[in-house]
Write a protein that holds these residues in place. Structure first.
Motif, PDB file in Angstrom:
ATOM      1  N   THR A   1     -40.723 -12.441  -5.012  1.00 57.46           N
ATOM      2  CA  THR A   1     -39.875 -12.500  -3.826  1.00 57.46           C
ATOM      3  C   THR A   1     -40.034 -13.826  -3.117  1.00 57.46           C
ATOM      4  O   THR A   1     -41.103 -14.417  -3.109  1.00 57.46           O
ATOM      5  N   GLU A   2     -38.937 -14.278  -2.508  1.00 55.29           N
ATOM      6  CA  GLU A   2     -38.968 -15.615  -1.926  1.00 55.29           C
ATOM      7  C   GLU A   2     -39.632 -15.644  -0.552  1.00 55.29           C
ATOM      8  O   GLU A   2     -39.929 -16.708  -0.036  1.00 55.29           O
ATOM      9  N   SER A   3     -39.828 -14.458   0.050  1.00 56.74           N
ATOM     10  CA  SER A   3     -40.455 -14.418   1.365  1.00 56.74           C
ATOM     11  C   SER A   3     -41.811 -13.729   1.246  1.00 56.74           C
ATOM     12  O   SER A   3     -41.958 -12.769   0.488  1.00 56.74           O
TER      13      SER A   3
ATOM     14  N   GLN B   1     -38.732 -18.179  -5.898  1.00 52.89           N
ATOM     15  CA  GLN B   1     -37.321 -17.791  -5.948  1.00 52.89           C
ATOM     16  C   GLN B   1     -36.840 -17.704  -7.387  1.00 52.89           C
ATOM     17  O   GLN B   1     -37.101 -18.632  -8.171  1.00 52.89           O
ATOM     18  N   LEU B   2     -36.130 -16.633  -7.697  1.00 47.42           N
ATOM     19  CA  LEU B   2     -35.557 -16.521  -9.040  1.00 47.42           C
ATOM     20  C   LEU B   2     -34.455 -17.561  -9.194  1.00 47.42           C
ATOM     21  O   LEU B   2     -33.580 -17.679  -8.338  1.00 47.42           O
ATOM     22  N   GLU B   3     -34.500 -18.310 -10.307  1.00 39.81           N
ATOM     23  CA  GLU B   3     -33.489 -19.352 -10.496  1.00 39.81           C
ATOM     24  C   GLU B   3     -32.603 -19.082 -11.711  1.00 39.81           C
ATOM     25  O   GLU B   3     -31.407 -19.291 -11.668  1.00 39.81           O
TER      26      GLU B   3
ATOM     27  N   ILE C   1     -26.121 -12.203  11.397  1.00 39.84           N
ATOM     28  CA  ILE C   1     -27.463 -11.657  11.641  1.00 39.84           C
ATOM     29  C   ILE C   1     -27.921 -10.935  10.380  1.00 39.84           C
ATOM     30  O   ILE C   1     -27.214 -10.066   9.870  1.00 39.84           O
ATOM     31  N   ARG C   2     -29.084 -11.296   9.881  1.00 41.74           N
ATOM     32  CA  ARG C   2     -29.612 -10.593   8.716  1.00 41.74           C
ATOM     33  C   ARG C   2     -31.128 -10.398   8.821  1.00 41.74           C
ATOM     34  O   ARG C   2     -31.639  -9.317   8.681  1.00 41.74           O
ATOM     35  N   ASP C   3     -31.829 -11.500   9.057  1.00 41.18           N
ATOM     36  CA  ASP C   3     -33.289 -11.438   9.009  1.00 41.18           C
ATOM     37  C   ASP C   3     -33.876 -12.010  10.301  1.00 41.18           C
ATOM     38  O   ASP C   3     -33.148 -12.383  11.222  1.00 41.18           O
TER      39      ASP C   3
ATOM     40  N   GLY D   1     -29.955  -1.600  -4.492  1.00 40.10           N
ATOM     41  CA  GLY D   1     -29.860  -1.997  -3.090  1.00 40.10           C
ATOM     42  C   GLY D   1     -28.559  -2.733  -2.783  1.00 40.10           C
ATOM     43  O   GLY D   1     -27.556  -2.607  -3.507  1.00 40.10           O
ATOM     44  N   ASP D   2     -28.603  -3.530  -1.727  1.00 41.72           N
ATOM     45  CA  ASP D   2     -27.384  -4.201  -1.248  1.00 41.72           C
ATOM     46  C   ASP D   2     -26.751  -5.123  -2.286  1.00 41.72           C
ATOM     47  O   ASP D   2     -25.559  -5.427  -2.198  1.00 41.72           O
ATOM     48  N   VAL D   3     -27.533  -5.603  -3.255  1.00 40.41           N
ATOM     49  CA  VAL D   3     -26.974  -6.547  -4.231  1.00 40.41           C
ATOM     50  C   VAL D   3     -26.058  -5.860  -5.241  1.00 40.41           C
ATOM     51  O   VAL D   3     -25.256  -6.500  -5.899  1.00 40.41           O
TER      52      VAL D   3
ATOM     53  N   LEU E   1     -26.959   0.523   3.136  1.00 39.81           N
ATOM     54  CA  LEU E   1     -27.871   1.052   4.151  1.00 39.81           C
ATOM     55  C   LEU E   1     -29.273   1.159   3.575  1.00 39.81           C
ATOM     56  O   LEU E   1     -29.455   1.226   2.360  1.00 39.81           O
ATOM     57  N   TRP E   2     -30.281   1.256   4.488  1.00 46.23           N
ATOM     58  CA  TRP E   2     -31.668   1.426   4.038  1.00 46.23           C
ATOM     59  C   TRP E   2     -31.816   2.621   3.112  1.00 46.23           C
ATOM     60  O   TRP E   2     -32.479   2.547   2.091  1.00 46.23           O
ATOM     61  N   THR E   3     -31.235   3.742   3.551  1.00 38.84           N
ATOM     62  CA  THR E   3     -31.390   4.973   2.789  1.00 38.84           C
ATOM     63  C   THR E   3     -31.011   4.730   1.331  1.00 38.84           C
ATOM     64  O   THR E   3     -31.750   5.101   0.419  1.00 38.84           O
TER      65      THR E   3
END
Ligand SMILES: Cc1cc2nc3c(=O)[nH]c(=O)nc-3n(C[C@H](O)[C@H](O)[C@H](O)COP(=O)(O)OP(=O)(O)OC[C@H]3O[C@@H](n4cnc5c(N)ncnc54)[C@H](O)[C@@H]3O)c2cc1C
Ligand SMILES: NC(=O)C1=CN([C@@H]2O[C@H](COP(=O)(O)OP(=O)(O)OC[C@H]3O[C@@H](n4cnc5c(N)ncnc54)[C@H](OP(=O)(O)O)[C@@H]3O)[C@@H](O)[C@H]2O)C=CC1
Length: 475
Positions: A36-38, A77-79, A124-126, A332-334, A350-352
């Motif tokens: 993960t990048e973070s 980061q995945l490249e 707004i995201r993070d 997930g969102d992707v 959504l999170w769920t």
């Protein structure tokens, strides 16, 4: 530099962490790597079941190094993905050989304008994006919020000491989650028109669908924000607003026609032309625009073979969360669900669903590695979302807004101002969806009614009569 693992999960949001956790349960001795990048990852904690399909939970942030011994981690980061060779390359040049790969790289705000130098339009995201909002607010007097979904609904009433101009396409607020009646319920509550001395009146109404048609009324390097994010930041502007003026001014059925940046000599900001549905238009001046206009899946990596995307830009996945590339999964969102959905389920970012899809991908990858068969989790049978809007607990079930039901449905509503708003969506006498606002205690009953398809015609409007305990009907 190179690394090797059986399972490689990319993304430290809820989907990626849920996937890695589920793999660690199913395959405790296998090597699992979370890329993960973070260095901050998100996970689900304090999971409380509300009904069979509904859970309330908190989202916890933790350092990636605290993930536990069963999951290895790499902040990078995945490249590039080489799916035929089963390896990936990261931005720092690390080559990781894997047997199974899961892409959980989330999303980014889908801004309404994609022009490159839009410094006065933010999403707004993070955490970093909220800090940017905070920095701009400190100097702002007028802010425009564009959009009518989750973020706009949360933000419109949270900004202080700033004039908020909330621009929505629809004839009511919070349209991605609720109908005009519930929106009115929220607005009444916000204005606190309740007469504290009087007993709230309960009204029950049954309507055909057509009666419901509106008449009046940068930094993207972290996972998406956690619950109540707006309460943990001071979101104050630089205007001296009175109590009343701090309520947002809502522009219904409106859109941005044109905007341009003002000369710095005039104080800066944006001049915006709003178009209204009746053909009229008006010009406003704002310091900046928060574009709360949805999510765009993030996949900023190349691959040896073309990844199949859906129309909304998400990676297409089947019911086992498999993409078109061999041994590559996404969650997930992707991703975008490309399977034929159960009658009461549909995708919302959504999170769920990030959690459910992440866990499903983990189980599915673990089963593939053992050459076992798994079935899709039962959570994909029924859409369920538990959230808070305007301070009220909200439960959304099934086709709660009549999604994809055409015009062939009825709605039964029970509303007690400042207390509860209950909406049943009925098709051929069967419950197809529900919105439950307030402490209604009806979630489990509604789940059962939707899934069992019980004919509710014989009960008429009594189904929502507050003097009758409907749970007793079906025990
Ligand atoms: C302000 C806000 C409020 C929200 N409130 C709610 C709410 O109340 N209820 C609700 O249900 N949902 C809410 N959501 C939606 C919810 O947050 C998301 O649906 C969910 O977090 C998606 O999780 P994810 O793991 O798929 O993606 P993300 O959380 O976006 O995580 C993606 C991860 O992938 C990493 N990544 C991306 N690209 C790469 C790469 N190339 N290499 C390595 N790592 C990469 C990112 O750094 C990140 O860690 C909210 C969203 C926002 C923005
Ligand atoms: N409490 C919760 O559950 C919360 C959930 N979230 C989630 O976070 C994610 C991001 O939230 P958000 O950005 O609010 O996204 P949402 O998808 O919730 O809402 C986007 C809104 O913007 C509208 N819109 C899209 N494009 C334009 C445009 N060009 N001009 C004007 N309006 C437009 C959409 O209308 P239309 O639908 O008609 O296209 C919709 O009303 C979502 O997945 C959301 O569900 C966020 C906060 C709270």
């Amino acid at each position: 530099m190179s690394r090797e693992c059986v399972f490689l999960v990319v993304g430290g949001g809820i989907a990626g962490v849920s996937c890695a956790e589920s793999l660690a349960i199913c395959q405790p001795s296998a090597s699992i790597l979370l890329l993960t990048e973070s260095s901050i990852v998100k996970s689900v904690t304090n999971l409380v079941p509300i009904a069979r399909y509904l859970h309330k939970f908190d989202v916890r942030e933790q350092n990636v190094s605290e993930m536990g011994a069963s999951v290895g981690t790499l902040v990078d980061q995945l490249e590039h993905i080489d799916s035929s060779g089963h390896w990936v390359r990261t931005k720092k040049g690390v080559v990781i050989r894997y047997r199974y790969l899961c892409l959980c790289t989330g999303g980014a705000p889908k801004l309404f304008s994609s022009a490159p130098d839009e410094s006065r339009i933010i999403g707004i995201r993070d955490t970093d994006s909220v800090l940017e909002l905070q920095r701009r607010l400190a100097k702002a007097k007028d802010v425009m919020i564009l959009g009518n979904g989750g973020i706009a609904s949360e933000l419109a009433y949270e900004l202080k000491n700033v004039y908020v101009h909330w621009v929505v396409k629809d004839s009511h607020i919070s349209a991605t989650f609720v109908d005009p009646g519930a929106a009115e319920f929220f607005q009444l509550a916000r204005k606190e028109v309740k007469d504290k001395g009087s007993v709230p009146k309960t009204a029950i109404k049954r309507m055909r669908y057509d009666e419901l048609l509106p008449k009046e009324l940068d930094n993207r390097h972290g996972a998406a924000l956690g619950p109540d994010w707006h309460r943990t930041y001071d979101l104050s502007g630089a205007a001296e607003t009175s109590e009343d003026k701090s309520l947002p001014k809502i522009y219904y059925k409106s859109h941005i026609q044109e905007y341009h940046e003002l000369e710095p000599g005039t104080g800066g900001g944006l001049s915006i032309m709003l178009g209204h549905e009746d053909g009229s238009s008006e010009r406003l001046t704002c310091d900046f625009i928060v574009s709360a206009t949805g999510v765009q899946p993030r996949h900023e990596y190349t691959s040896d073979a073309a990844i199949k995307f859906s129309e909304d830009g998400g990676i297409s996945v089947d019911e086992m969360m498999r993409t078109n590339l061999p041994d590559v999964y996404a969650a997930g969102d992707v991703c975008t669900s490309a399977w034929s959905p159960a009658p009461h389920w549909f995708q919302m970012r959504l999170w769920t669903q990030a959690r459910q899809m992440g866990s499903m991908a983990g189980r599915s990858m673990a089963a593939a590695s053992e050459e076992e068969t798994v079935y899709q989790d039962f959570c994909f049978e029924l859409f369920g979302h538990v959230t808070q809007l305007f301070g009220y607990p909200v439960v959304l079930l099934g086709r709660f807004n009549g999604q994809d039901l055409g015009q062939d449905y009825e709605i039964l509503v029970r509303c007690t101002p400042n207390k509860e708003y209950i909406k049943f969506v009925l098709q051929n006498g069967r419950l197809r969806g529900a919105i439950l606002i307030g402490d209604t205690d009806l979630a489990e009953t509604c789940e059962n009614l939707i899934l069992n398809g019980i004919d509710l015609e014989p009960f008429g409007d009594d189904i929502l009569n507050p003097d009758i305990d409907i749970e007793d009907y079906f025990d």
